[in-house]
Design a protein around this motif. Structure first.
Motif, PDB file in Angstrom:
ATOM      1  N   LEU A 167     -60.863 -11.830 -83.260  1.00  0.00           N
ATOM      2  CA  LEU A 167     -61.478 -13.055 -83.787  1.00  0.00           C
ATOM      3  C   LEU A 167     -61.190 -14.200 -82.816  1.00  0.00           C
ATOM      4  CD1 LEU A 167     -61.273 -11.068 -86.149  1.00  0.00           C
ATOM      5  CD2 LEU A 167     -60.762 -12.988 -87.667  1.00  0.00           C
ATOM      6  N   VAL A 206     -59.732 -18.715 -85.891  1.00  0.00           N
ATOM      7  CA  VAL A 206     -59.753 -18.878 -87.353  1.00  0.00           C
ATOM      8  C   VAL A 206     -59.140 -20.244 -87.643  1.00  0.00           C
ATOM      9  CG1 VAL A 206     -59.013 -17.932 -89.572  1.00  0.00           C
ATOM     10  CG2 VAL A 206     -59.389 -16.387 -87.640  1.00  0.00           C
ATOM     11  N   ILE A 218     -64.151 -18.536 -89.913  1.00  0.00           N
ATOM     12  CA  ILE A 218     -64.027 -17.642 -88.740  1.00  0.00           C
ATOM     13  C   ILE A 218     -65.089 -18.060 -87.728  1.00  0.00           C
ATOM     14  CG2 ILE A 218     -64.310 -15.258 -87.955  1.00  0.00           C
ATOM     15  CD1 ILE A 218     -63.346 -14.483 -90.846  1.00  0.00           C
ATOM     16  N   TYR A 230     -66.084  -9.442 -88.730  1.00  0.00           N
ATOM     17  CA  TYR A 230     -64.868 -10.278 -88.591  1.00  0.00           C
ATOM     18  C   TYR A 230     -64.390 -10.768 -89.966  1.00  0.00           C
ATOM     19  CZ  TYR A 230     -66.139 -10.382 -83.626  1.00  0.00           C
ATOM     20  OH  TYR A 230     -66.450 -10.024 -82.342  1.00  0.00           O
ATOM     21  N   TYR A 260     -60.850  -9.881 -91.700  1.00  0.00           N
ATOM     22  CA  TYR A 260     -59.937 -10.974 -92.071  1.00  0.00           C
ATOM     23  C   TYR A 260     -59.582 -10.891 -93.559  1.00  0.00           C
ATOM     24  CZ  TYR A 260     -57.740 -15.539 -92.031  1.00  0.00           C
ATOM     25  OH  TYR A 260     -56.818 -16.551 -92.125  1.00  0.00           O
ATOM     26  N   HIS A 317     -55.939 -11.040 -95.150  1.00  0.00           N
ATOM     27  CA  HIS A 317     -55.544 -12.326 -95.740  1.00  0.00           C
ATOM     28  C   HIS A 317     -56.386 -12.565 -96.984  1.00  0.00           C
ATOM     29  CE1 HIS A 317     -53.601 -13.263 -91.868  1.00  0.00           C
ATOM     30  NE2 HIS A 317     -54.707 -12.752 -91.306  1.00  0.00           N
TER      31      HIS A 317
END
Length: 908
Positions: free
Chosen positions: A792, A795, A804, A840, A844, A848
């Motif tokens: 990535l 962020v 993102i 992506y 992510y 998270h």
């Protein structure tokens, strides 16, 4: 076959009871002398000395008392005389070479046709005076110099010919003029000589004078090789010259021509074939020769292969069938058609192109890829022909200099010859060539390669000849002048073949065929511009002036070729005429008018067949390429899946499954090239790496005007660092790379300015940069693990919402990141940007807990549009979006891993 012309001449002399051994035969060429000797040996009953057999040029040289000088010798003499003339401003040697050869040819023609030089050269300057392009009464300095040159031509001619005659040397025309002046004295000294002139056609005025004088004043005779069919036709070009002699020579007022015969209209087979391109002609000749060989093992005893275009010799030699073991090549292979010539020319151009920066990489790569460079390199401790190109490509080195070369100590001596430490003179370059010849000689001595050694020897003598001439004069010409001289010499000098001149297949040029007759004749390249050779304007004398003074023009040249063409086929039984149906602009034009004449001549057309031979062309639809998944390939896919699918690899698959197979499974990468202008991927790498370095200190910080204030000022230095890291060999202080460098700096500064502007209204916190994520996918359908991985770019959080960001240096439109129909995601490559953003976001979200989540692109090509967010049907990325995406993601991966679905090419 009919009785050959040379046999006819000898038979006629025997009928007249002439003692053949007491004669002197004068022929158009040395080649026909060899055949004449053979015929004489066949008819002589008792042992005797061979009669004297001379080519016309040797005979005329004998009369003149002066010898022929080489072309390069003449050019240097002419330049020396020109430099000492009264012209105010002289051209340098390099410029002189461009017009000196043409002037020499004109002097040669004027002398061969015995035209008073004073008349024609003064007439020429008067024409230039009338024609000069200035409309003003006052002549400019340029025009004065231009006219001064033309006015000085006569004195230049006089000084030049005087200096040559003082050395008892001359060019062909001067030798002919001198021979004319010596005729009376020569005949008094050699009054008992009985001369026989055999097989002439187009005589210049000097030759015509000389032959007529001998016919009138000595016991001499002449035989013409002409068919009555051409002679009696008032407009047939093949008989043009001989008709004129019959009409104009006083000798023929009471005599008939000797040698006229009737064989052209006798039954024969003339096959005319059009073949596409030169190489196909060579292959077609190979097929004809195979046919002749299969019909009769001794079929080549009386066969000639005549090349109208002599550059076809090399392909013809490759195409001759192996079963033909006796071949005699009369023509030489011009040195400029050899690979060794390209080696030395490339070496010369490497030296000419050398600058204070060093040697341009393209010149270096071209020289090092030559087979002879590779041979020299392989004999050294360091194989520099492999190592240097690798180094150039890896470091993107546009110029190679001595610092780069100093590390190759294992080939130090040779590299100093190839890449001299200082600028070198012409003579030093020649010395370096001679040193390279010595290196190559050692290699080919070990290999026992006679052909290569012969080629080396020819160039060795050529360079020594060049060196002798350069040392003899105080010109000290530069390398560009030497290039012109070298090219000229290599065109004139030939690599000669050694063969049995009287047996086997005879391969020859058009002029070597004079006076010779063959049962089977194969004639190639019968195209306009080759045979006849057409208009060429290599002269300062205008067409109308040539006509007025009786100098030959292209019309007479055409008639010469027409005569040779018809003379070749008049006694032959089997004639194969081949022409190129697809000529290039430089190779002449459509099929020759000589072919059209044969096809439309009712008297001969019954023996003529015409067809086009072309390879059979089948247009079959190209099948769609498919790669079925073998157990071995499935194993590769498994290990790839375990290593992790990346968003780029998956979009490769969407674009074209075959591309995915080649790039991602087979790992067939693009060839490393030197980037003269920056490649898109290198540009992107520099932008990404520079942004990462600039923002790295700000991770986990809220951006403020204070902590972002110095980003723009740091940018130039950061970009420079990454430029040199990715392209170590380039100079960003000038040229294209300076422009690219400034573009990248500007892109980044614009981006930073836009970011700072956003800080007025928004709170932005950087969470991560270039974050690498890997996620294990839960796919019970497959018996092996599947990973998804990605990096990535950035962020961050904007006003508490996680975002993102993907940087793109190319142009991205908002439509590329919006989805209305989910099917498009896996079918349409246009949506690849949206697909990557979802990858992506998916990665992510697995690592998270972030909801809601935004993902989007900053496109540096259209930064004015700001952040381009992904959304589907008006919604940003939520749990539902990610769940839908996961189902499509798994669908693609299952398709890739499915053994029954092949990798199929997708037509773009």
């Amino acid at each position: 076959m009919h009785q050959s012309f040379l046999q006819y001449v000898l038979d006629d002399l025997l009928k007249k009871e002439v003692a053949i051994e007491s004669l002197t035969f004068v022929l158009p060429s040395k080649r026909s002398g060899t055949f004449l000797k053979k015929h004489i040996s066949n008819i002589l009953i008792k042992n005797s000395f061979s009669p004297k057999i001379l080519a016309i040029e040797d005979f005329v040289e004998d009369i003149s008392g002066i010898t022929s000088a080489s072309s390069i010798d003449l050019l240097i003499q002419l330049y020396t005389v020109y430099k000492s003339s009264k012209i105010e401003v002289h051209d340098d040697f390099y410029t002189f070479l461009k017009w000196g050869q043409t002037l020499l040819q004109d002097f040669n023609e004027i002398d061969r046709y015995l035209i008073p030089s004073k008349d024609i050269l003064n007439y020429l300057s008067a024409i230039k005076e009338i024609n000069h392009w200035s409309l003003k009464n006052e002549k400019t300095e340029l025009i004065q110099k231009y006219l001064q040159f033309w006015n000085s031509l006569e004195s230049l001619y006089n000084s030049f010919t005087t200096s040559l005659l003082n050395q008892k040397k001359g060019y062909q025309g001067l030798i002919y003029r001198k021979a004319n002046e010596n005729l009376v004295d020569y005949c008094k000294t050699n009054k008992n000589d009985s001369l026989v002139f055999v097989g002439f056609n187009a005589l210049n005025s000097a030759e015509s004078n000389i032959i007529q004088y001998f016919l009138e004043h000595t016991n001499s005779q002449i035989y013409w090789d002409i068919d009555s069919y051409f002679l009696d036709d008032a407009i047939h070009e093949a008989g043009l010259f001989i008709r004129n002699y019959k009409r104009q020579w006083p000798y023929y007022s009471v005599r008939n021509l000797t040698g006229v015969h009737n064989s052209f209209l006798s039954p024969k087979s003339i096959s005319i074939t059009g073949v596409p391109k030169s190489i196909s002609q060579a292959k077609y000749v190979g097929e004809i020769l195979k046919g002749i060989k299969s019909e009769s093992p001794t079929g080549f005893k009386n066969t000639a292969l005549v090349l109208a275009d002599e550059s076809l010799l090399n392909p013809i030699l490759q195409a001759i069938p192996n079963e033909i073991n006796e071949v005699n090549i009369t023509m030489g292979l011009p040195l400029n058609k050899t690979v060794l010539y390209s080696f030395f020319l490339s070496f010369l151009e490497l030296n000419i192109a050398s600058t204070e920066k060093g040697w341009f990489y393209k010149d270096v790569l071209e020289f090092l890829s030559n087979p002879y460079s590779i041979s020299i390199s392989a004999s050294q401790q360091v194989d520099f022909a492999k190592v240097i190109p690798k180094d150039i490509k890896e470091t993107n080195r546009l110029y190679l200099n001595h610092n780069n070369l100093s590390k190759y100590t294992g080939a130090k001596q040779v590299l100093e010859i190839i890449f001299p430490p200082k600028a070198i003179s012409s003579v030093q370059w020649i010395d370096n060539c001679l040193l390279l010849i010595q290196s190559l000689k050692k290699i080919f001595d070990v290999e026992e390669n006679p052909q290569e050694l012969e080629s080396l020897y020819r160039f060795y003598t050529l360079f020594n000849q060049l060196k002798t001439h350069l040392n003899a004069i105080d010109l000290k010409p530069g390398l560009k002048s030497v290039k012109s001289l070298f090219k000229q010499l290599a065109t004139m000098e030939t690599l000669d073949f050694i063969g049995e001149p009287l047996s086997g297949l005879q391969i020859m040029g058009m002029l070597e065929s004079r006076n010779l007759d063959f049962e089977t004749v194969i004639l190639t390249s019968v195209n306009e511009g080759v045979l006849p050779s057409g208009k060429s304007n290599n002269s300062f004398i205008p067409f109308d002036v040539k006509r007025e003074y009786g100098l030959p023009t292209y019309k007479e040249k055409d008639a010469i070729y027409t005569y040779h063409f018809y003379r070749l086929i008049q006694r032959a039984k089997n004639v194969h005429i081949i022409y190129n149906t697809e000529p290039d602009v430089l190779e002449g034009g459509e099929k020759s008018r000589l072919i059209s004449q044969l096809l439309t001549d009712d008297s001969i057309s019954k023996y003529v067949t015409h067809h086009i031979a072309s390879p059979q062309v089948k247009i079959s639809p190209s099948p769609i390429a498919e790669i079925s998944k073998s157990p071995l390939l499935l194993k590769d896919i498994e290990s790839f899946a375990d290593n992790g699918f990346s968003p780029t690899s998956l979009t490769n698959y969407i674009r074209n499954p075959l591309e995915f197979y080649k790039k991602n499974i087979l790992k067939v990468n693009d060839v490393t090239e030197v980037e003269e202008t920056i490649a898109a991927n290198t540009f992107g790498t520099i932008v990404h790496d520079s942004l990462e370095e600039l923002y790295l200190p700000l991770i986990n910080k809220v951006l403020t005007l204070e902590n972002t204030a110095d980003l723009a000022t740091k940018t130039p230095e950061v970009v420079k660092t990454h430029f040199y890291k990715n392209l170590p060999g380039v100079d960003i202080l000038k040229g294209k790379f300076l422009l690219v460098y400034n573009v990248i700096v500007k892109y980044l500064q614009n981006f930073i300015a836009q970011e700072i502007k956003q800080l007025e209204k928004h709170e932005i916190k950087i969470l991560g940069l270039e974050e690498k994520l890997v996620v294990q996918l839960n796919m019970p359908e497959l018996a092996f693990p599947i990973k998804l991985k990605g990096t990535l770019d950035r962020v961050d959080q904007i006003d508490g919402v996680t975002r993102i960001i993907d940087y793109k240096t190319g142009k991205v439109e908002p439509r590329n990141v919006k989805i209305t129909d989910w099917e498009e995601l896996v079918l349409n490559y246009d949506k690849s940007k949206a697909f990557q953003l979802l990858c992506y976001a998916f990665l992510y979200s697995k690592k998270h807990d972030a909801n809601p989540l935004h993902a989007g692109i900053y496109s540096f090509k259209n930064l004015s549009q700001g952040f381009l967010p992904f959304y589907s049907n008006g919604v940003n990325i939520d749990h539902d979006t990610l769940n839908t995406f996961e189902s499509y993601l798994k669908r693609i991966i299952l398709e890739i891993c499915n053994s029954s679905i092949p990798f199929t090419e997708k037509k773009m």
